[in-house]
Design a protein around this motif. Structure first.
Motif, PDB file in Angstrom:
ATOM      1  N   ALA A 113     -17.510 -13.224  -7.087  1.00 52.59           N
ATOM      2  CA  ALA A 113     -17.123 -13.455  -8.698  1.00 52.59           C
ATOM      3  C   ALA A 113     -18.414 -14.002  -9.138  1.00 52.59           C
ATOM      4  N   GLN A 114     -19.148 -14.697  -8.550  1.00 47.91           N
ATOM      5  CA  GLN A 114     -20.395 -15.281  -9.119  1.00 47.91           C
ATOM      6  C   GLN A 114     -21.327 -14.020  -9.625  1.00 47.91           C
ATOM      7  N   LEU A 131     -12.499 -11.330 -20.347  1.00 43.56           N
ATOM      8  CA  LEU A 131     -11.918 -12.327 -20.890  1.00 43.56           C
ATOM      9  C   LEU A 131     -11.689 -13.374 -19.965  1.00 43.56           C
ATOM     10  N   GLY A 132     -11.965 -13.300 -18.714  1.00 48.86           N
ATOM     11  CA  GLY A 132     -11.889 -14.362 -17.708  1.00 48.86           C
ATOM     12  C   GLY A 132     -11.981 -13.948 -16.259  1.00 48.86           C
ATOM     13  N   LEU A 133     -11.334 -14.915 -15.469  1.00 52.42           N
ATOM     14  CA  LEU A 133     -11.503 -14.554 -14.054  1.00 52.42           C
ATOM     15  C   LEU A 133     -10.166 -15.029 -13.436  1.00 52.42           C
ATOM     16  N   PRO A 159     -15.114 -17.005 -19.751  1.00 51.69           N
ATOM     17  CA  PRO A 159     -14.470 -17.527 -20.642  1.00 51.69           C
ATOM     18  C   PRO A 159     -13.364 -18.267 -20.349  1.00 51.69           C
ATOM     19  N   ARG A 160     -12.580 -17.951 -19.182  1.00 49.07           N
ATOM     20  CA  ARG A 160     -11.348 -18.588 -18.507  1.00 49.07           C
ATOM     21  C   ARG A 160     -11.179 -18.250 -17.334  1.00 49.07           C
ATOM     22  N   VAL A 161     -10.423 -19.352 -16.731  1.00 52.41           N
ATOM     23  CA  VAL A 161     -10.066 -19.185 -15.135  1.00 52.41           C
ATOM     24  C   VAL A 161      -8.524 -19.215 -15.140  1.00 52.41           C
ATOM     25  N   TRP A 162      -7.800 -18.510 -14.248  1.00 49.10           N
ATOM     26  CA  TRP A 162      -6.553 -18.718 -13.891  1.00 49.10           C
ATOM     27  C   TRP A 162      -6.357 -18.784 -12.592  1.00 49.10           C
TER      28      TRP A 162
END
Length: 207
Positions: A113-114, A131-133, A159-162
């Motif tokens: 992911a990084q 938009l995010g991860l 931007p965002r993490v879920w």
């Protein structure tokens, strides 16, 4: 985009009460960088995800950053979205396509992911709006401290993490349904659905 089927209202009990009006909207404000950043060095070629062409930026894509990441599961959870088979989907100019990275929370998943986040941040992936991860738990229980800290570092680059918790039924091969899906997942799906509905094609992306 298809109407969101993943709402708590669609799990009626035998004596369902009238449903209340819409509750508070999920917070979809970016917490990290929402566009590539000047000065971020691109990963080496052999550390980048492959790319493939798509005809138009007409849907949300899940980009699993490693094998077994869960991108197909996410595409099943939210109808009208697609799994990219661990590749960047590249549309023709000028509209970028929205994507969400997907990874497991083990060490190799977080490192993948990084790398993907750095690749996007460097600007070498043209035509996508990250938009995010989504981080999907790779085991039951809490993350070890070292992985939890690393996840925070990785999440700071998007931007965002879920977070999706460990779900034993899915591990056993049961298809995701509202009955075997915990509240945390409903909240993630509601947030992502709201984000997709907010016209993410306007998010900046290089072309």
């Amino acid at each position: 985009m298809t109407q969101n089927p993943w709402t708590r209202e669609q799990s009626p009990g035998p004596q369902q009460q009238p449903q209340p009006g819409p509750g508070p909207q999920p917070d979809i404000t970016p917490r990290g960088p929402s566009a590539p950043q000047h000065g971020v060095p691109a990963p080496a070629e052999d550390q980048r995800l492959p790319k493939f062409a798509i005809p138009a930026a007409d849907t949300l894509w899940w980009v699993g950053v490693h094998g077994g990441s869960g991108e197909t599961t996410m595409s099943v959870l939210l109808p009208g979205t697609r799994a990219s088979n661990h590749r960047w989907p590249i549309p023709p100019p000028p509209v970028p396509t929205p994507v969400i990275l997907v990874a497991r929370t083990h060490g190799s998943g977080l490192r993948a992911a990084q790398r993907a986040a750095i690749e996007w941040a460097s600007g070498v992936v043209q035509g996508v709006a990250v938009l995010g991860l989504v981080l999907i738990s790779d085991a039951p229980g809490r993350l070890p401290r070292v992985l939890d800290d690393f996840a925070d570092i990785v999440g700071g680059g998007v931007p965002r993490v879920w977070d999706i918790p460990w779900i034993e039924e899915w591990r056993r091969g049961e298809a995701p349904t509202p009955d075997n899906t915990p509240d945390e997942v409903f909240e993630v799906l509601e947030s992502i659905y709201a984000l997709r509905a907010s016209n993410p094609a306007d998010y900046p992306a290089p072309y």
